[in-house]
Scaffold this motif. Sequence first.
Motif, short mmCIF file in Angstrom:
data_model
loop_
_atom_site.label_atom_id
_atom_site.label_comp_id
_atom_site.label_asym_id
_atom_site.label_seq_id
_atom_site.Cartn_x
_atom_site.Cartn_y
_atom_site.Cartn_z
N UNK A 1 0.83 -1.20 0.00
CA UNK A 1 0.00 0.00 0.00
C UNK A 1 0.86 1.25 0.00
N UNK A 2 0.35 2.30 -0.64
CA UNK A 2 1.08 3.56 -0.75
C UNK A 2 1.30 4.16 0.64
N UNK A 3 2.51 4.63 0.89
CA UNK A 3 2.85 5.21 2.19
C UNK A 3 3.38 6.63 2.00
N UNK A 4 3.06 7.47 2.95
CA UNK A 4 3.66 8.80 2.96
C UNK A 4 4.95 8.73 3.78
N UNK A 5 5.78 9.75 3.75
CA UNK A 5 7.06 9.69 4.47
C UNK A 5 6.91 9.45 5.97
N UNK A 6 5.86 9.98 6.58
CA UNK A 6 5.68 9.79 8.01
C UNK A 6 5.40 8.32 8.34
N UNK A 7 4.59 7.66 7.50
CA UNK A 7 4.29 6.24 7.73
C UNK A 7 5.53 5.38 7.53
N UNK B 1 5.01 4.52 16.92
CA UNK B 1 4.98 5.38 18.10
C UNK B 1 6.15 6.36 18.12
N UNK B 2 7.15 6.18 17.26
CA UNK B 2 8.29 7.09 17.26
C UNK B 2 7.90 8.48 16.79
N UNK B 3 6.91 8.56 15.93
CA UNK B 3 6.47 9.86 15.42
C UNK B 3 5.80 10.66 16.53
N UNK B 4 5.02 10.02 17.38
CA UNK B 4 4.36 10.72 18.47
C UNK B 4 5.36 11.26 19.49
#
Length: 115
Positions: free
Chosen positions: A10-16, A25-28
């Motif tokens: 599935x297509x992912x954005x850079x944050x995903x 959880x690293x993004x939070x």
Amino acid sequence: NKKVFVELLFWKNPAAVREMTEGYGSLREDEGAGRSRAPPWTPQEEQELRELYWKFKEVEGTGAAGGQRDPRGGSGTPIPAAPAPAGGDVIAAILAHLRAPGRTRRQVVKQLVRL
């Protein structure tokens, strides 16, 4: 992660992608570094916001000179009529009379919607 191939379908954005590679959880954890969160609303601030909203909303909606009763069943005492907000902007009038400094228009609107 043994099932990463399923994620790649599935297509992912850079944050995903960052979360996939560095752990979920690293993004939070990093969000607080760039932008500070707004302090939570205290019950006293919520009550003040509610009272200011009804005070200015009744003035804007009816243009009445006398006091109006809180339709949400407050204390039953009349709400004193305030001068009509310039341009009819209730939020601007609330911000001008709010005791808590540092609240933005967006925070006030979001809290009113939540109430």
